[in-house]
Design a protein around this motif. Structure first.
Motif, PDB file in Angstrom:
ATOM      1  N   LYS A 192       6.537  -6.824 -10.014  1.00  0.00           N
ATOM      2  CA  LYS A 192       5.886  -8.121  -9.862  1.00  0.00           C
ATOM      3  C   LYS A 192       4.770  -8.054  -8.827  1.00  0.00           C
ATOM      4  O   LYS A 192       3.721  -8.676  -8.986  1.00  0.00           O
ATOM      5  N   VAL A 193       5.022  -7.366  -7.744  1.00  0.00           N
ATOM      6  CA  VAL A 193       4.022  -7.132  -6.708  1.00  0.00           C
ATOM      7  C   VAL A 193       4.035  -5.647  -6.375  1.00  0.00           C
ATOM      8  O   VAL A 193       5.015  -4.952  -6.661  1.00  0.00           O
ATOM      9  N   VAL A 194       2.968  -5.175  -5.762  1.00  0.00           N
ATOM     10  CA  VAL A 194       2.907  -3.772  -5.372  1.00  0.00           C
ATOM     11  C   VAL A 194       3.116  -3.626  -3.870  1.00  0.00           C
ATOM     12  O   VAL A 194       4.053  -2.972  -3.422  1.00  0.00           O
ATOM     13  N   PHE A 195       2.257  -4.267  -3.079  1.00  0.00           N
ATOM     14  CA  PHE A 195       2.330  -4.157  -1.623  1.00  0.00           C
ATOM     15  C   PHE A 195       2.907  -5.431  -1.011  1.00  0.00           C
ATOM     16  O   PHE A 195       2.715  -6.529  -1.549  1.00  0.00           O
ATOM     17  N   PRO A 196       3.569  -5.331   0.124  1.00  0.00           N
ATOM     18  CA  PRO A 196       4.002  -6.534   0.836  1.00  0.00           C
ATOM     19  C   PRO A 196       2.777  -7.269   1.373  1.00  0.00           C
ATOM     20  O   PRO A 196       1.715  -6.670   1.568  1.00  0.00           O
ATOM     21  N   SER A 197       2.906  -8.561   1.588  1.00  0.00           N
ATOM     22  CA  SER A 197       1.804  -9.315   2.174  1.00  0.00           C
ATOM     23  C   SER A 197       1.581  -8.835   3.597  1.00  0.00           C
ATOM     24  O   SER A 197       2.486  -8.312   4.245  1.00  0.00           O
ATOM     25  N   LEU A 198       0.379  -9.006   4.094  1.00  0.00           N
ATOM     26  CA  LEU A 198       0.064  -8.550   5.436  1.00  0.00           C
ATOM     27  C   LEU A 198       0.857  -9.298   6.506  1.00  0.00           C
ATOM     28  O   LEU A 198       1.054  -8.806   7.609  1.00  0.00           O
ATOM     29  N   THR A 199       1.311 -10.526   6.173  1.00  0.00           N
ATOM     30  CA  THR A 199       2.093 -11.299   7.137  1.00  0.00           C
ATOM     31  C   THR A 199       3.557 -10.924   7.113  1.00  0.00           C
ATOM     32  O   THR A 199       4.292 -11.259   8.025  1.00  0.00           O
ATOM     33  N   ALA A 200       3.966 -10.211   6.044  1.00  0.00           N
ATOM     34  CA  ALA A 200       5.377  -9.805   5.957  1.00  0.00           C
ATOM     35  C   ALA A 200       5.563  -8.475   6.654  1.00  0.00           C
ATOM     36  O   ALA A 200       4.673  -7.634   6.686  1.00  0.00           O
ATOM     37  N   SER A 201       6.713  -8.279   7.219  1.00  0.00           N
ATOM     38  CA  SER A 201       7.000  -7.008   7.889  1.00  0.00           C
ATOM     39  C   SER A 201       7.275  -5.939   6.859  1.00  0.00           C
ATOM     40  O   SER A 201       8.015  -6.146   5.905  1.00  0.00           O
ATOM     41  N   ALA A 202       6.642  -4.780   7.022  1.00  0.00           N
ATOM     42  CA  ALA A 202       6.902  -3.667   6.129  1.00  0.00           C
ATOM     43  C   ALA A 202       8.304  -3.118   6.324  1.00  0.00           C
ATOM     44  O   ALA A 202       8.770  -2.304   5.551  1.00  0.00           O
ATOM     45  N   ALA A 203       8.999  -3.575   7.346  1.00  0.00           N
ATOM     46  CA  ALA A 203      10.354  -3.077   7.626  1.00  0.00           C
ATOM     47  C   ALA A 203      11.402  -3.925   6.953  1.00  0.00           C
ATOM     48  O   ALA A 203      12.535  -3.983   7.393  1.00  0.00           O
ATOM     49  N   THR A 204      11.057  -4.599   5.846  1.00  0.00           N
ATOM     50  CA  THR A 204      12.038  -5.405   5.134  1.00  0.00           C
ATOM     51  C   THR A 204      13.124  -4.550   4.531  1.00  0.00           C
ATOM     52  O   THR A 204      14.094  -5.074   3.990  1.00  0.00           O
ATOM     53  N   ALA A 205      12.946  -3.239   4.597  1.00  0.00           N
ATOM     54  CA  ALA A 205      14.000  -2.361   4.104  1.00  0.00           C
ATOM     55  C   ALA A 205      15.272  -2.524   4.907  1.00  0.00           C
ATOM     56  O   ALA A 205      16.343  -2.160   4.492  1.00  0.00           O
ATOM     57  N   GLY A 206      15.168  -3.102   6.069  1.00  0.00           N
ATOM     58  CA  GLY A 206      16.361  -3.398   6.869  1.00  0.00           C
ATOM     59  C   GLY A 206      16.896  -2.200   7.598  1.00  0.00           C
ATOM     60  O   GLY A 206      16.189  -1.243   7.856  1.00  0.00           O
ATOM     61  N   GLY A 207      18.183  -2.251   7.892  1.00  0.00           N
ATOM     62  CA  GLY A 207      18.813  -1.226   8.734  1.00  0.00           C
ATOM     63  C   GLY A 207      18.926   0.111   8.045  1.00  0.00           C
ATOM     64  O   GLY A 207      18.433   0.330   6.969  1.00  0.00           O
ATOM     65  N   LYS A 208      19.607   0.980   8.675  1.00  0.00           N
ATOM     66  CA  LYS A 208      19.789   2.338   8.160  1.00  0.00           C
ATOM     67  C   LYS A 208      21.269   2.600   8.006  1.00  0.00           C
ATOM     68  O   LYS A 208      22.111   1.904   8.553  1.00  0.00           O
ATOM     69  N   PRO A 209      21.609   3.619   7.213  1.00  0.00           N
ATOM     70  CA  PRO A 209      23.022   3.913   6.987  1.00  0.00           C
ATOM     71  C   PRO A 209      23.739   4.312   8.263  1.00  0.00           C
ATOM     72  O   PRO A 209      23.127   4.815   9.171  1.00  0.00           O
TER      73      PRO A 209
END
Length: 340
Positions: free
Chosen positions: A323-340
């Motif tokens: 639906k989209v390719v890149f995150p918006s510039l206002t959104a954090s690219a770290a939406t991937a969240g935590g790590k294992p």
């Protein structure tokens, strides 16, 4: 008798209850289709206890290429853009670079000739232009460059040109007990300074090409790790499964790539026992990103595309499936969240 208002209220509450009971879509930037279904079906299979395909958490290893799989790789690898800036700055002190490859190709802006040198050529450039630096100083130079450099087409920071659907996939896998590991042909020390912030992948879960590093006593006897002008390991093509074996010690059950450089990693992953998943990101969207495959200078997808068709691997069509390719510039690219 219940009033009409009361009946409407009960109906509304029931609808809200049903909606709340439905789990939120973990992959909202993916269009419904075969690719999305293949991924969610696979995760359900390997995480459902008591079924033949169940995989213990300790064995849920997922490996991802970086360039062209998690972030943009056109019109050239991001690390190459970083290296070009460094070569230009240092060229006056190295007149021999004007006639010596792969430096000559970069100074003459001949990306075709440089692309032919592959990851080995890139690592030669990185090793030569950063020799004598401490690993800490190199990491600082990467962070400083990412803070100021902009993509020539999108005029955005490179670390904002990550793929939102893939960030969601990383987070979805981690939420289901997977350890997500980046296995890239790019330089490991170029990737580690920013990957945890951007992808949620910590440095110890980043495998890449590497140069020789030596230990020495620096100023005041303080221990230092110094980068040398020597290539140690190329983590591309057949080097990827070798690196996985060397640094992980487990065969992944899921692997994602986008080019022929990922072919052997996908083959290694899918020929293991039990349930397996292999995915390819196919760049088909010239309007929102780029469209390229078999004849690309960077990220060529030819043999791996044919292998996917014959082996039944999942091919993600960027134009159709995202639906989209890149995150918006206002959104954090770290939406991937935590790590294992």
């Amino acid at each position: 008798m219940m009033s009409r208002f009361g009946a409407m209220l009960i109906a509304c509450l029931a609808a809200i209850s049903v909606a709340m009971a439905q789990p939120a879509d973990p992959l909202p930037s993916w269009n419904d289709g075969a690719a999305k279904k293949a991924m969610t079906d696979f995760v359900a299979r390997v995480t459902t206890q008591g079924t033949p395909d169940f995989v213990p958490t300790s064995e849920r290893i997922a490996t991802f290429d970086n360039d062209g799989t998690l972030w943009v790789e056109q019109p050239m690898y991001v690390q190459l853009a970083f290296a070009i800036d460094r070569v230009k700055a240092m060229a006056p002190q190295h007149p021999d670079w004007a006639t010596r490859q792969p430096f000559k190709a970069l100074l003459q802006h001949d990306t075709g000739a440089f692309a032919a040198s592959g990851q080995k050529g890139l690592m030669q450039i990185m090793a030569a232009t950063h020799a004598g630096m401490t690993t800490e100083a190199f990491a600082d130079s990467v962070r400083d460059w990412l803070a100021s450099a902009r993509h020539p087409r999108f005029d955005r920071p490179y670390d904002s040109l990550v793929y939102q659907p893939m960030l969601e996939l990383l987070a979805y896998l981690r939420a289901n007990g997977f350890k997500t590991i980046v296995v890239s042909g790019g330089g490991v020390e170029f990737m580690r300074p920013w990957m945890e912030r951007v992808y949620g992948v910590p440095p110890e879960q980043v495998i890449g090409s590497s140069g020789v590093v030596t230990f020495q006593a620096g100023a005041n006897g303080r221990p230092e790790l110094i980068k040398e002008a020597k290539v140690e390991f190329i983590d591309d093509g057949p080097g990827k499964p070798v690196g996985i074996n060397r640094f992980i010690g487990r065969r992944p059950i899921l692997a994602f790539g986008n080019s022929d450089g990922d072919l052997q990693m996908l083959q290694w992953t899918t020929t293991g026992p039990g349930a397996r998943f292999a995915g390819l990101v196919h760049h088909t969207d010239a309007e929102r990103e780029y469209a390229y495959d078999r004849n690309a200078k960077f990220g060529r997808l030819d043999k791996a595309l044919d292998a996917a068709a014959s082996a039944g691997w999942t091919v993600v069509d960027m134009k159709r499936d995202w639906k989209v390719v890149f995150p918006s510039l206002t959104a954090s690219a770290a939406t991937a969240g935590g790590k294992p």
